[in-house]
Design an enzyme around this catalytic site. Structure first.
Site, PDB file in Angstrom:
ATOM      1  N   HIS A 142      51.790  52.297  17.473  1.00  0.00           N
ATOM      2  CA  HIS A 142      51.239  51.326  18.440  1.00  0.00           C
ATOM      3  C   HIS A 142      51.138  51.956  19.834  1.00  0.00           C
ATOM      4  O   HIS A 142      50.090  51.883  20.491  1.00  0.00           O
ATOM      5  CB  HIS A 142      52.142  50.079  18.460  1.00  0.00           C
ATOM      6  CG  HIS A 142      51.775  49.059  19.482  1.00  0.00           C
ATOM      7  ND1 HIS A 142      51.357  47.787  19.153  1.00  0.00           N
ATOM      8  CD2 HIS A 142      51.762  49.112  20.839  1.00  0.00           C
ATOM      9  CE1 HIS A 142      51.091  47.114  20.269  1.00  0.00           C
ATOM     10  NE2 HIS A 142      51.334  47.890  21.307  1.00  0.00           N
ATOM     11  N   GLU A 143      52.230  52.609  20.265  1.00  0.00           N
ATOM     12  CA  GLU A 143      52.239  53.203  21.615  1.00  0.00           C
ATOM     13  C   GLU A 143      51.301  54.416  21.686  1.00  0.00           C
ATOM     14  O   GLU A 143      50.640  54.640  22.699  1.00  0.00           O
ATOM     15  CB  GLU A 143      53.658  53.610  22.024  1.00  0.00           C
ATOM     16  CG  GLU A 143      54.690  52.482  22.021  1.00  0.00           C
ATOM     17  CD  GLU A 143      54.273  51.244  22.784  1.00  0.00           C
ATOM     18  OE1 GLU A 143      53.426  51.341  23.705  1.00  0.00           O
ATOM     19  OE2 GLU A 143      54.778  50.160  22.457  1.00  0.00           O
ATOM     20  N   HIS A 146      47.888  53.509  22.526  1.00  0.00           N
ATOM     21  CA  HIS A 146      47.644  53.258  23.962  1.00  0.00           C
ATOM     22  C   HIS A 146      47.209  54.541  24.684  1.00  0.00           C
ATOM     23  O   HIS A 146      46.457  54.479  25.648  1.00  0.00           O
ATOM     24  CB  HIS A 146      48.906  52.723  24.649  1.00  0.00           C
ATOM     25  CG  HIS A 146      49.129  51.251  24.460  1.00  0.00           C
ATOM     26  ND1 HIS A 146      48.216  50.297  24.827  1.00  0.00           N
ATOM     27  CD2 HIS A 146      50.192  50.570  23.964  1.00  0.00           C
ATOM     28  CE1 HIS A 146      48.697  49.089  24.562  1.00  0.00           C
ATOM     29  NE2 HIS A 146      49.901  49.217  24.029  1.00  0.00           N
TER      30      HIS A 146
HETATM   31 NI    NI Z   1      51.157  47.683  23.410  1.00  0.00          NI
END
Ligand code: NI
Length: 174
Positions: A142-143, A146
């Site tokens: 998830h990170e 980003h």
């Molecule tokens: Ni996030």
């Protein structure tokens, strides 16, 4: 900095490819890590990426632990990860719930690889490797997204897999 400084969906900052970290010894970089750690804790997050606090650089922190947002998360030490790449070890993709400090009020089912090995530099710039499974592997992926200008909603396979956070908490309680 406060929680209100977390960059929200719609900002261009969340859609940019982040630049590598090169200045590991600089006070600015140390301050960036301090700010990320502080905001992640304040917001009860289990991870945060530099673009979320307005800095388009390849730094993230993963810190799986039980919080009000993720009551069943396993406990692991907070880990600073810079300039990461990862290799898929178990290509099984598992769907589970995610949320994001930059996308408030929403949860969604997101498919992620179950086991990965991450190669990265730590807060001092030293090369490291870490194998992650299940929830911590999910938090990392998830990170990592980003840093590529992606958010978890981009990975959702069906709009029916997106729900209000209030409904998510009802399901947890039920
Ligand atoms: Ni996030």
């Amino acid at each position: 900095m406060t929680k209100d400084n977390i960059v929200q969906l719609g900002s261009e900052l969340l859609r940019q490819q982040a630049e590598p970290i090169t200045d590991f010894a600089s006070p600015q970089f140390k301050q960036l890590l301090t700010d990320m750690q502080q905001l992640m804790e304040e917001a009860n997050g289990v991870g945060i990426a530099a673009p979320q606090i307005g800095v388009s650089r390849q730094a993230l922190i993963i810190a799986s632990r039980p919080t009000s947002r993720y009551p069943h998360a396993p406990l692991m030490a907070a880990t600073v990860i810079c300039n990461p790449r990862f290799e898929v070890i178990d290509a099984t993709r598992i769907k589970d719930w995610e949320g994001c400090l930059s996308v408030p009020g929403i949860r969604a089912l997101v498919p992620r690889y179950r086991v990965i090995t991450v190669s990265y530099q730590d807060a001092n710039g030293s090369p490291c490797q870490l194998t992650l499974e299940d929830f911590p592997a999910r938090v990392f992926q998830h990170e990592f997204d980003h840093l590529q200008g992606l958010v978890y909603l981009d990975r959702v396979e069906n709009n029916a897999d997106i729900i209000a956070e209030s409904e998510y908490f009802k399901r947890l309680a039920g």
